[in-house]
Design a protein around this motif. Structure first.
Motif, PDB file in Angstrom:
ATOM      1  N   GLY A  83       0.781  -1.235   0.000  1.00 16.43           N
ATOM      2  CA  GLY A  83       0.000   0.000   0.000  1.00 16.43           C
ATOM      3  C   GLY A  83       0.810   1.281   0.000  1.00 16.43           C
ATOM      4  N   VAL A  84       2.163   1.184   0.069  1.00 15.22           N
ATOM      5  CA  VAL A  84       3.007   2.382   0.086  1.00 15.22           C
ATOM      6  C   VAL A  84       3.625   2.577  -1.293  1.00 15.22           C
ATOM      7  CG1 VAL A  84       5.067   3.466   1.061  1.00 15.22           C
ATOM      8  CG2 VAL A  84       3.509   2.193   2.545  1.00 15.22           C
ATOM      9  N   ARG A 117      -5.725  28.147   4.246  1.00 16.37           N
ATOM     10  CA  ARG A 117      -5.074  27.556   5.426  1.00 16.37           C
ATOM     11  C   ARG A 117      -3.604  27.953   5.368  1.00 16.37           C
ATOM     12  NH1 ARG A 117      -5.481  23.303   1.783  1.00 16.37           N
ATOM     13  NH2 ARG A 117      -3.537  22.207   1.363  1.00 16.37           N
ATOM     14  N   PRO A 118      -2.933  27.879   6.499  1.00 13.06           N
ATOM     15  CA  PRO A 118      -1.507  28.241   6.487  1.00 13.06           C
ATOM     16  C   PRO A 118      -0.704  27.303   5.585  1.00 13.06           C
ATOM     17  CG  PRO A 118      -2.341  28.124   8.738  1.00 13.06           C
ATOM     18  CD  PRO A 118      -3.419  27.587   7.838  1.00 13.06           C
ATOM     19  N   PHE A 119       0.317  27.863   4.959  1.00 14.67           N
ATOM     20  CA  PHE A 119       1.212  27.085   4.113  1.00 14.67           C
ATOM     21  C   PHE A 119       2.053  26.156   4.980  1.00 14.67           C
ATOM     22  CE2 PHE A 119       5.451  26.670   2.156  1.00 14.67           C
ATOM     23  CZ  PHE A 119       5.086  26.065   0.963  1.00 14.67           C
ATOM     24  N   HIS A 120       2.155  24.901   4.571  1.00 13.64           N
ATOM     25  CA  HIS A 120       2.992  23.912   5.257  1.00 13.64           C
ATOM     26  C   HIS A 120       3.917  23.309   4.204  1.00 13.64           C
ATOM     27  CE1 HIS A 120       4.093  20.917   8.262  1.00 13.64           C
ATOM     28  NE2 HIS A 120       4.009  20.011   7.306  1.00 13.64           N
ATOM     29  N   GLY A 121       5.089  23.918   4.027  1.00 13.35           N
ATOM     30  CA  GLY A 121       6.032  23.439   3.024  1.00 13.35           C
ATOM     31  C   GLY A 121       6.515  22.039   3.351  1.00 13.35           C
ATOM     32  N   HIS A 122       6.584  21.207   2.324  1.00 15.17           N
ATOM     33  CA  HIS A 122       7.024  19.826   2.528  1.00 15.17           C
ATOM     34  C   HIS A 122       7.380  19.177   1.201  1.00 15.17           C
ATOM     35  CE1 HIS A 122       2.756  19.506   1.519  1.00 15.17           C
ATOM     36  NE2 HIS A 122       3.083  18.350   0.966  1.00 15.17           N
ATOM     37  N   VAL A 123       8.140  18.123   1.300  1.00 16.07           N
ATOM     38  CA  VAL A 123       8.423  17.243   0.166  1.00 16.07           C
ATOM     39  C   VAL A 123       7.736  15.918   0.466  1.00 16.07           C
ATOM     40  CG1 VAL A 123      10.208  15.987  -1.084  1.00 16.07           C
ATOM     41  CG2 VAL A 123      10.636  18.342  -0.359  1.00 16.07           C
ATOM     42  N   THR A 124       6.885  15.488  -0.438  1.00 17.62           N
ATOM     43  CA  THR A 124       6.198  14.203  -0.266  1.00 17.62           C
ATOM     44  C   THR A 124       7.151  13.078  -0.640  1.00 17.62           C
ATOM     45  OG1 THR A 124       4.042  15.190  -0.739  1.00 17.62           O
ATOM     46  CG2 THR A 124       4.236  12.786  -1.010  1.00 17.62           C
ATOM     47  N   VAL A 125       7.448  12.212   0.328  1.00 20.21           N
ATOM     48  CA  VAL A 125       8.346  11.089   0.050  1.00 20.21           C
ATOM     49  C   VAL A 125       7.585   9.794  -0.245  1.00 20.21           C
ATOM     50  CG1 VAL A 125      10.321  12.054   1.280  1.00 20.21           C
ATOM     51  CG2 VAL A 125       8.721  10.601   2.512  1.00 20.21           C
ATOM     52  N   ALA A 126       6.309   9.724   0.201  1.00 27.33           N
ATOM     53  CA  ALA A 126       5.502   8.526  -0.092  1.00 27.33           C
ATOM     54  C   ALA A 126       4.033   8.828   0.136  1.00 27.33           C
ATOM     55  CB  ALA A 126       5.929   7.354   0.786  1.00 27.33           C
ATOM     56  N   ARG A 127       3.208   8.053  -0.527  1.00 25.49           N
ATOM     57  CA  ARG A 127       1.763   8.052  -0.292  1.00 25.49           C
ATOM     58  C   ARG A 127       1.392   6.621   0.082  1.00 25.49           C
ATOM     59  NH1 ARG A 127      -0.597  12.720  -1.799  1.00 25.49           N
ATOM     60  NH2 ARG A 127       0.613  14.057  -3.185  1.00 25.49           N
ATOM     61  N   LYS A 155      -3.532   2.109   6.812  1.00 28.52           N
ATOM     62  CA  LYS A 155      -2.774   2.582   7.970  1.00 28.52           C
ATOM     63  C   LYS A 155      -1.398   3.086   7.563  1.00 28.52           C
ATOM     64  CE  LYS A 155      -4.323  -0.849  11.323  1.00 28.52           C
ATOM     65  NZ  LYS A 155      -3.752  -1.806  12.252  1.00 28.52           N
ATOM     66  N   PRO A 156      -0.886   4.077   8.323  1.00 31.17           N
ATOM     67  CA  PRO A 156       0.484   4.521   8.021  1.00 31.17           C
ATOM     68  C   PRO A 156       1.478   3.402   8.312  1.00 31.17           C
ATOM     69  CG  PRO A 156      -0.362   5.615   9.991  1.00 31.17           C
ATOM     70  CD  PRO A 156      -1.485   4.802   9.417  1.00 31.17           C
ATOM     71  N   GLU A 168       7.443  12.733   8.564  1.00 28.89           N
ATOM     72  CA  GLU A 168       6.241  12.851   9.390  1.00 28.89           C
ATOM     73  C   GLU A 168       5.007  12.590   8.546  1.00 28.89           C
ATOM     74  OE1 GLU A 168       5.349  17.546   9.532  1.00 28.89           O
ATOM     75  OE2 GLU A 168       7.330  17.021  10.303  1.00 28.89           O
ATOM     76  N   LEU A 169       3.900  12.341   9.212  1.00 21.53           N
ATOM     77  CA  LEU A 169       2.623  12.156   8.521  1.00 21.53           C
ATOM     78  C   LEU A 169       2.010  13.527   8.266  1.00 21.53           C
ATOM     79  CD1 LEU A 169       1.104   9.302  10.710  1.00 21.53           C
ATOM     80  CD2 LEU A 169       2.259   9.077   8.506  1.00 21.53           C
ATOM     81  N   LEU A 170       1.401  13.695   7.108  1.00 20.45           N
ATOM     82  CA  LEU A 170       0.679  14.919   6.796  1.00 20.45           C
ATOM     83  C   LEU A 170      -0.688  14.499   6.282  1.00 20.45           C
ATOM     84  CD1 LEU A 170       0.656  18.028   6.498  1.00 20.45           C
ATOM     85  CD2 LEU A 170       1.424  17.675   4.153  1.00 20.45           C
ATOM     86  N   GLY A 171      -1.705  14.852   7.020  1.00 18.94           N
ATOM     87  CA  GLY A 171      -3.047  14.458   6.609  1.00 18.94           C
ATOM     88  C   GLY A 171      -3.179  12.953   6.582  1.00 18.94           C
ATOM     89  N   ARG A 172      -4.041  12.493   5.707  1.00 21.85           N
ATOM     90  CA  ARG A 172      -4.254  11.057   5.578  1.00 21.85           C
ATOM     91  C   ARG A 172      -3.548  10.544   4.339  1.00 21.85           C
ATOM     92  NH1 ARG A 172     -10.353   9.641   6.879  1.00 21.85           N
ATOM     93  NH2 ARG A 172      -9.548   7.747   5.964  1.00 21.85           N
ATOM     94  N   GLY A 173      -2.638   9.641   4.526  1.00 19.97           N
ATOM     95  CA  GLY A 173      -2.037   8.963   3.397  1.00 19.97           C
ATOM     96  C   GLY A 173      -0.786   9.569   2.820  1.00 19.97           C
ATOM     97  N   VAL A 174      -0.128  10.495   3.537  1.00 18.11           N
ATOM     98  CA  VAL A 174       1.049  11.139   2.973  1.00 18.11           C
ATOM     99  C   VAL A 174       2.181  11.171   4.004  1.00 18.11           C
ATOM    100  CG1 VAL A 174       1.935  13.225   1.850  1.00 18.11           C
ATOM    101  CG2 VAL A 174      -0.459  12.605   1.571  1.00 18.11           C
ATOM    102  N   LEU A 175       3.373  10.725   3.581  1.00 21.96           N
ATOM    103  CA  LEU A 175       4.589  10.850   4.380  1.00 21.96           C
ATOM    104  C   LEU A 175       5.431  11.960   3.764  1.00 21.96           C
ATOM    105  CD1 LEU A 175       5.625   7.095   4.761  1.00 21.96           C
ATOM    106  CD2 LEU A 175       4.722   8.577   6.543  1.00 21.96           C
TER     107      LEU A 175
END
Length: 160
Positions: free
Chosen positions: A28-29, A108-118, A122-123, A73-80
């Motif tokens: 699932g990752v 909403r406030p900006f939350h800069g990030h690089v998505t490394v996985a979806r 479950k995480p 870190e986890l961001l929302g549902r389904g994103v590392l």
């Protein structure tokens, strides 16, 4: 119309370090390929490239020092993700300059990030590698997204 976004591409050494994070086979990752690792400053969805280029070319955007980490870190549902701090002012200026183009900027406030996985479901348990990197953002890019997820720089804009 193509799907567009404005991004900061980390330098090659940071991309290499992000790509060298452990990428275990976990059901699932989906791990983000190195060539897609970026920080999105503004997502437009379907928008006219020429309009966006003209608007961005008419602005002077502030330089930004970026601090990434300290880990995944986890961001929302389904994103590392790996957090990318220091781009808040730049993202706000890009959003203000292009507010009338494409999808409205999120409220909403900006939350800069690089998505490394979806992931689906479950995480991934126990996945918490440490990662830190600093770099100066020297340009922003208007990027076109092509199905099934390939990216092409349409134009780049140097930061003073």
């Amino acid at each position: 119309m193509p799907r567009l976004f404005v991004a900061v591409w980390p330098p090659g050494d940071v991309i290499d370090a992000l790509a060298s994070l452990p990428r275990p086979t976990i059901p699932g990752v989906r791990w983000t390929p190195p060539e897609r690792l970026h920080v999105t400053l503004r997502f437009f969805g379907a928008a006219d490239e020429g309009t966006v280029v003209d608007r961005l070319a008419g602005e002077r955007f502030p330089p930004a020092g970026v601090h990434m980490g300290p880990g995944v870190e986890l961001l929302g549902r389904g994103v590392l993700v790996v957090a990318a701090r220091g781009l808040e002012d730049l993202a706000a200026r890009v959003a203000a300059a292009t507010a009338h183009i494409g999808q409205p900027p999120p409220d909403r406030p900006f939350h800069g990030h690089v998505t490394v996985a979806r992931y689906k479901g479950k995480p991934p348990e126990g996945y918490a590698p440490q990662f830190q990197a600093d770099f100066d953002a020297t340009e922003i890019a208007l990027v076109r997204s092509h199905p099934p997820g390939n990216y092409t720089n349409v134009a780049t804009f140097a930061l003073p």
